[in-house]
Design a protein around this motif. Structure first.
Motif, PDB file in Angstrom:
ATOM      1  N   TYR A  31     -16.741   3.695 -13.493  1.00  0.00           N
ATOM      2  CA  TYR A  31     -16.563   4.032 -12.090  1.00  0.00           C
ATOM      3  C   TYR A  31     -16.264   5.521 -11.928  1.00  0.00           C
ATOM      4  N   TYR A  35     -13.158  12.282  -3.646  1.00  0.00           N
ATOM      5  CA  TYR A  35     -12.179  12.279  -2.573  1.00  0.00           C
ATOM      6  C   TYR A  35     -12.120  13.685  -1.959  1.00  0.00           C
ATOM      7  N   GLY A 100     -10.114  -4.785 -10.681  1.00  0.00           N
ATOM      8  CA  GLY A 100     -10.063  -3.710  -9.694  1.00  0.00           C
ATOM      9  C   GLY A 100      -8.701  -3.065  -9.576  1.00  0.00           C
ATOM     10  N   ARG A 101      -7.940  -3.039 -10.676  1.00  0.00           N
ATOM     11  CA  ARG A 101      -6.574  -2.515 -10.590  1.00  0.00           C
ATOM     12  C   ARG A 101      -6.330  -1.438 -11.639  1.00  0.00           C
TER      13      ARG A 101
ATOM     14  N   TYR B  30      -2.290  -9.296  -2.934  1.00  0.00           N
ATOM     15  CA  TYR B  30      -1.425  -8.677  -3.931  1.00  0.00           C
ATOM     16  C   TYR B  30      -2.066  -7.420  -4.503  1.00  0.00           C
ATOM     17  N   PRO B  31      -1.861  -6.292  -3.828  1.00  0.00           N
ATOM     18  CA  PRO B  31      -2.443  -5.057  -4.354  1.00  0.00           C
ATOM     19  C   PRO B  31      -1.708  -4.560  -5.584  1.00  0.00           C
ATOM     20  N   SER B  32      -2.331  -3.679  -6.329  1.00  0.00           N
ATOM     21  CA  SER B  32      -1.627  -2.883  -7.333  1.00  0.00           C
ATOM     22  C   SER B  32      -1.100  -1.628  -6.643  1.00  0.00           C
ATOM     23  N   PHE B  34       0.693   2.346  -7.032  1.00  0.00           N
ATOM     24  CA  PHE B  34       0.703   3.512  -7.909  1.00  0.00           C
ATOM     25  C   PHE B  34       1.525   4.639  -7.294  1.00  0.00           C
ATOM     26  N   SER B  93      -4.309  -0.175  -4.659  1.00  0.00           N
ATOM     27  CA  SER B  93      -5.664  -0.553  -5.033  1.00  0.00           C
ATOM     28  C   SER B  93      -5.778  -2.049  -4.838  1.00  0.00           C
ATOM     29  N   HIS B  94      -6.825  -2.443  -4.111  1.00  0.00           N
ATOM     30  CA  HIS B  94      -6.807  -3.839  -3.696  1.00  0.00           C
ATOM     31  C   HIS B  94      -8.162  -4.508  -3.640  1.00  0.00           C
ATOM     32  N   ASN B  95      -9.108  -4.034  -4.412  1.00  0.00           N
ATOM     33  CA  ASN B  95     -10.393  -4.728  -4.369  1.00  0.00           C
ATOM     34  C   ASN B  95     -11.160  -4.462  -5.644  1.00  0.00           C
ATOM     35  N   ALA B  96     -12.250  -5.170  -5.797  1.00  0.00           N
ATOM     36  CA  ALA B  96     -13.028  -5.048  -7.024  1.00  0.00           C
ATOM     37  C   ALA B  96     -13.625  -3.664  -7.186  1.00  0.00           C
ATOM     38  N   GLY B  97     -13.707  -2.912  -6.086  1.00  0.00           N
ATOM     39  CA  GLY B  97     -14.201  -1.541  -6.188  1.00  0.00           C
ATOM     40  C   GLY B  97     -13.163  -0.571  -6.702  1.00  0.00           C
ATOM     41  N   ASN B  98     -11.932  -1.053  -6.883  1.00  0.00           N
ATOM     42  CA  ASN B  98     -10.845  -0.233  -7.413  1.00  0.00           C
ATOM     43  C   ASN B  98     -10.590   0.998  -6.563  1.00  0.00           C
ATOM     44  N   MET B  99     -10.892   0.919  -5.275  1.00  0.00           N
ATOM     45  CA  MET B  99     -10.700   2.082  -4.419  1.00  0.00           C
ATOM     46  C   MET B  99      -9.232   2.216  -4.066  1.00  0.00           C
ATOM     47  N   LEU B 100      -8.752   3.455  -4.091  1.00  0.00           N
ATOM     48  CA  LEU B 100      -7.364   3.744  -3.789  1.00  0.00           C
ATOM     49  C   LEU B 100      -7.202   4.124  -2.325  1.00  0.00           C
TER      50      LEU B 100
END
Lengths: 115, 112
Positions: A31, A35, A100-101, B30-32, B34, B93-100
């Motif tokens: 990935y 930004y 995704g984490r 349940y987000p991660s 950071f 981060s809360h989805n399979a796209g790993n977007m922050l």
């Protein structure tokens, strides 16, 4: 490992000019992300890529384009620069599975001014 | 949608003071969570993270606990140093796209 590298570090553009911001990672991450960070603000996602040949829009994609022809490189293209694109641009990468984490690793940034 | 809210800065402390930077979030499920740190002129570096409720992330004397009941992830350090002066960003981060999704950042200035 150099990690995530970005070039140039600084650039001044005139309105209507175009340029490409370069981003390369040597961690074999699948990935990659772009930004922008406006003064006093958090980062907003422009585009991201889940692998070579696959890209998708983030929160603020207008005025930008990306491509991902290799795993390592993820350039960001500005076609017609506008003052609203004055910002600091960060590239990031991660090795992401199905959860995704995963931790993203950031480059040092490109400071762009459009006059 | 997802959002992260941080206390506004700048936060100015004397060396060896106790630090708290508040962070709350809005997200489904349940987000991660950071904390990233940005030193002057540099990119963001991961400081710590937590991936599930009640987890405590820690690094370099900094700690944060994932509190689902209060949707918070406050950053703490018992004794700050001048070298801790930086901008701190809370993110999720809360989805399979790993977007922050980032908060607005909090600038910390530590005086000798």
């Amino acid at each position: 490992n150099a990690g995530v590298t970005q070039t140039p570090k600084f650039r001044i553009l005139k309105i209507g000019q175009s340029m490409t911001l370069q981003c390369t990672q040597d961690m074999n991450h699948n990935y990659m992300y772009w930004y922008r960070q406006d003064p006093g603000m958090g980062l907003k996602l422009i585009y991201y890529s889940v692998g070579a040949g696959i890209t998708d829009k983030g929160e603020v994609p207008n005025g930008y384009n990306v491509s991902r022809s290799t795993t390592e490189d993820f350039p960001l293209r500005l076609e017609l620069a506008a003052p609203s694109q004055t910002s600091v641009y960060f590239c990031a990468s991660s090795y992401t599975g199905t959860s995704g984490r995963d931790t993203q690793y950031f480059g040092p940034g490109t400071r762009l001014t459009v006059l | 949608g997802n959002s992260v809210t941080q206390m506004e800065g700048p936060v100015t402390l004397s060396e060896e003071a106790f630090l708290t930077i508040n962070c709350t979030y809005t997200a489904t499920g349940y987000p991660s969570l950071f904390w990233y740190v940005q030193y002057p002129g540099e990119g963001l570096q991961l400081l710590l993270k937590a991936t599930k409720a009640d987890d405590k992330g820690s690094n370099k004397g900094f700690e944060a606990t994932y509190r689902k009941e209060t949707t918070s992830f406050h950053l703490e350090k018992g004794s700050v140093q001048v070298s801790d002066s930086a901008v701190y960003f809370c993110a999720l981060s809360h989805n399979a796209g790993n977007m922050l999704t980032f908060g607005g950042g909090t600038r910390l200035m530590v005086k000798p």
